[in-house]
Design an enzyme around this catalytic site. Structure first.
Site, PDB file in Angstrom:
ATOM      1  N   HIS A  86       0.888  -1.246  -0.149  1.00  0.00           N
ATOM      2  CA  HIS A  86       0.082  -0.013  -0.063  1.00  0.00           C
ATOM      3  C   HIS A  86       1.006   1.258   0.109  1.00  0.00           C
ATOM      4  O   HIS A  86       1.859   1.113   0.753  1.00  0.00           O
ATOM      5  CB  HIS A  86      -1.006  -0.159   1.229  1.00  0.00           C
ATOM      6  CG  HIS A  86      -0.283  -0.086   2.373  1.00  0.00           C
ATOM      7  ND1 HIS A  86      -0.046   1.078   2.961  1.00  0.00           N
ATOM      8  CD2 HIS A  86      -0.142  -0.898   3.566  1.00  0.00           C
ATOM      9  CE1 HIS A  86       0.682   1.109   4.336  1.00  0.00           C
ATOM     10  NE2 HIS A  86       0.621  -0.371   4.640  1.00  0.00           N
ATOM     11  N   ASP A 113      -0.426   4.445   0.998  1.00  0.00           N
ATOM     12  CA  ASP A 113      -0.622   5.670   1.994  1.00  0.00           C
ATOM     13  C   ASP A 113       0.036   5.379   3.209  1.00  0.00           C
ATOM     14  O   ASP A 113       0.541   4.399   3.646  1.00  0.00           O
ATOM     15  CB  ASP A 113      -2.165   5.453   1.936  1.00  0.00           C
ATOM     16  CG  ASP A 113      -2.510   4.116   2.479  1.00  0.00           C
ATOM     17  OD1 ASP A 113      -2.338   2.883   2.193  1.00  0.00           O
ATOM     18  OD2 ASP A 113      -3.625   4.172   3.372  1.00  0.00           O
ATOM     19  N   ASP A 162       6.278   1.819   7.430  1.00  0.00           N
ATOM     20  CA  ASP A 162       4.703   1.262   7.108  1.00  0.00           C
ATOM     21  C   ASP A 162       4.236   2.078   5.862  1.00  0.00           C
ATOM     22  O   ASP A 162       3.773   3.044   6.029  1.00  0.00           O
ATOM     23  CB  ASP A 162       3.953   1.319   7.970  1.00  0.00           C
ATOM     24  CG  ASP A 162       2.747   0.657   7.997  1.00  0.00           C
ATOM     25  OD1 ASP A 162       2.513  -0.006   6.884  1.00  0.00           O
ATOM     26  OD2 ASP A 162       1.612   0.619   8.800  1.00  0.00           O
ATOM     27  N   GLU A 212      -4.981   1.954   2.744  1.00  0.00           N
ATOM     28  CA  GLU A 212      -5.239   0.589   3.298  1.00  0.00           C
ATOM     29  C   GLU A 212      -5.057   0.979   4.994  1.00  0.00           C
ATOM     30  O   GLU A 212      -5.834   0.222   5.828  1.00  0.00           O
ATOM     31  CB  GLU A 212      -3.673  -0.020   3.367  1.00  0.00           C
ATOM     32  CG  GLU A 212      -3.583  -1.573   4.006  1.00  0.00           C
ATOM     33  CD  GLU A 212      -2.843  -1.361   5.340  1.00  0.00           C
ATOM     34  OE1 GLU A 212      -2.937  -2.302   6.044  1.00  0.00           O
ATOM     35  OE2 GLU A 212      -2.416  -0.243   5.593  1.00  0.00           O
ATOM     36  N   GLU A 213      -4.858   2.330   5.371  1.00  0.00           N
ATOM     37  CA  GLU A 213      -4.738   2.658   6.688  1.00  0.00           C
ATOM     38  C   GLU A 213      -6.020   3.099   7.239  1.00  0.00           C
ATOM     39  O   GLU A 213      -6.006   3.690   8.530  1.00  0.00           O
ATOM     40  CB  GLU A 213      -3.602   3.690   7.132  1.00  0.00           C
ATOM     41  CG  GLU A 213      -2.404   3.358   6.623  1.00  0.00           C
ATOM     42  CD  GLU A 213      -1.769   2.431   7.612  1.00  0.00           C
ATOM     43  OE1 GLU A 213      -2.252   1.899   8.379  1.00  0.00           O
ATOM     44  OE2 GLU A 213      -0.597   2.074   7.261  1.00  0.00           O
ATOM     45  N   GLU A 270       4.453  -5.992   3.888  1.00  0.00           N
ATOM     46  CA  GLU A 270       4.506  -5.048   5.202  1.00  0.00           C
ATOM     47  C   GLU A 270       5.682  -5.314   5.894  1.00  0.00           C
ATOM     48  O   GLU A 270       6.428  -6.485   5.645  1.00  0.00           O
ATOM     49  CB  GLU A 270       3.352  -5.953   5.847  1.00  0.00           C
ATOM     50  CG  GLU A 270       1.893  -5.272   5.403  1.00  0.00           C
ATOM     51  CD  GLU A 270       1.399  -3.974   5.906  1.00  0.00           C
ATOM     52  OE1 GLU A 270       2.073  -3.276   6.578  1.00  0.00           O
ATOM     53  OE2 GLU A 270       0.234  -3.518   5.653  1.00  0.00           O
ATOM     54  N   HIS A 295       3.696   3.674  12.329  1.00  0.00           N
ATOM     55  CA  HIS A 295       2.823   4.782  12.961  1.00  0.00           C
ATOM     56  C   HIS A 295       3.541   5.517  14.009  1.00  0.00           C
ATOM     57  O   HIS A 295       2.862   6.565  14.563  1.00  0.00           O
ATOM     58  CB  HIS A 295       1.581   4.240  13.214  1.00  0.00           C
ATOM     59  CG  HIS A 295       0.616   3.167  12.305  1.00  0.00           C
ATOM     60  ND1 HIS A 295      -0.553   2.828  12.833  1.00  0.00           N
ATOM     61  CD2 HIS A 295       0.958   2.925  10.946  1.00  0.00           C
ATOM     62  CE1 HIS A 295      -1.070   2.099  11.609  1.00  0.00           C
ATOM     63  NE2 HIS A 295       0.137   2.186  10.542  1.00  0.00           N
TER      64      HIS A 295
END
Length: 361
Positions: free
Chosen positions: A73, A75, A103, A133-134, A162, A336
């Site tokens: 992903h 984003d 991430d 995705e988030e 990931e 994150h």
């Protein structure tokens, strides 16, 4: 139309990671980055490129007997003074610091470099770079591709980039949010005995949660550790009113030995005297490591497979009957985080391992 920023895939995966991260793409705002990815992939004639929203799919069409999917992903979660990227030294190790480095734009960078480079692999490869995705599952770009272009997700084995510390993580836990609701009777707090306090009724539920021992479950040789936690408590209408309603939100990370329906039944049994409502859920995924391509991949990488405790989109591939693993640079504990950072050596190691497998599989 504005010209999308140029991405230099020849600069290598580390430099490309910086370029990707320095193009902010918080969920819902991926268009500029998606434009740049589409533009650079269209320059490579060995790739058949399709776009759906801000998801880009690039496929080799060589007629090979097997097809591998490699996805990531594009984003990120919101930025918090952690861009632009920078390189820093931590106790002699070189890290790339900034939002998205873990991430998961380092994994995306590796995939982009290899997508451009590998024009004659022994298996056909589908490269997927997707949005959203988030955020809520219904917005997920991979899920949208499955609905709009299911043929693009056909494959024999999938790798999701990931963060996995450069190791192989098979399958994933499922995840579920549930609301435990109580009701009572409003009254003036000066005469509380004529009311019924809904918040107080949550006390026993919290006691049970504190005493609850999560399962560790072995699934196809991997030990998945569960978690059941209170994440939000709400209730009350004013500082002098006994509340007549309260809600305790639970998050259950359940092992892939059970379905979401079975997981919900397990929670309901624990709180059989409460009103329990499922508000969000996502199925887990079994490891799928018994598939020949998966076994060959684990052997080529030279790492012991471990379980994935968090939920990832490997579950979407698993639901389609495609065995899938997580394999990417970065420590998941830094995903994150405000000090999000990835070991530079992990980026190059993952690129090297993936290239070696894709040229010999």
């Amino acid at each position: 139309m504005p010209v999308p920023p140029a991405l230099d895939l020849s600069a290598g995966s580390v430099a490309l990671t910086r370029s990707l991260c320095d193009l902010p793409s918080v969920s819902g705002d991926e268009a500029v980055l998606a434009d740049a990815i589409e533009t650079v992939l269209l320059r490579h004639p060995h790739l058949d490129v399709t776009r759906d929203g801000d998801a880009i799919v690039a496929r080799t069409m060589l007629g090979r007997a097997q097809r591998v999917i490699i996805a990531g992903h594009i984003d990120t979660v919101p930025i918090n003074d952690n861009l632009p990227t920078r390189v820093e030294d931590v106790e002699g190790d070189e890290y790339l610091w900034g939002r998205g480095t873990v991430d998961m734009k380092a994994g995306v960078a590796v995939a982009l470099v290899l997508a451009a480079e590998l024009d004659d692999p022994p298996v056909d490869v589908t490269w997927i770079f997707y949005d959203n995705e988030e955020v809520d599952a219904e917005l997920n770009g991979l899920g949208r591709l499955a609905r709009n272009h299911p043929d693009l997700l056909a494959g024999d084995f999938a790798i999701l980039g990931e963060p996995s510390n450069g190791g192989v993580e098979g399958g994933c836990n499922g995840t579920m949010r549930l609301e435990l609701r109580t009701s009572g009777l409003r009254a003036h707090s000066a005469r509380s005995w004529v009311g019924e306090n809904a918040i107080h009724k949550l006390g026993d539920a919290l006691t049970r949660l504190a005493a609850y021992e999560p399962r560790t479950v072995e699934v196809d040789g991997l030990a998945y550790r569960e978690g059941l936690n209170a994440v939000t408590v709400s209730g009350g209408v004013a500082g002098n009113v006994v509340p007549d309603a309260a809600t305790l939100v639970l998050n259950y990370r359940f092992a892939p030995d059970q379905s979401a329906a079975e997981a919900a039944d397990r929670v309901r049994a624990l709180f059989s005297d409460y009103d329990v409502v499922v508000v969000d859920q996502a199925e887990g995924a079994r490891p799928g490591l018994d598939a020949p391509l998966a076994q060959a991949f684990v052997a080529a990488v030279g790492a012991e497979a471990k379980p994935k405790y968090g939920w990832t989109d490997v579950a979407r591939f698993s639901a389609l009957g495609i065995p899938a693993v997580n394999f990417g640079p970065g420590d998941p504990l830094k995903a994150h985080a405000d000090d999000e950072r990835v070991l530079v050596s992990q980026i190059t190691d993952v690129e090297r391992a993936l290239r070696a497998w894709l040229t010999t599989s």
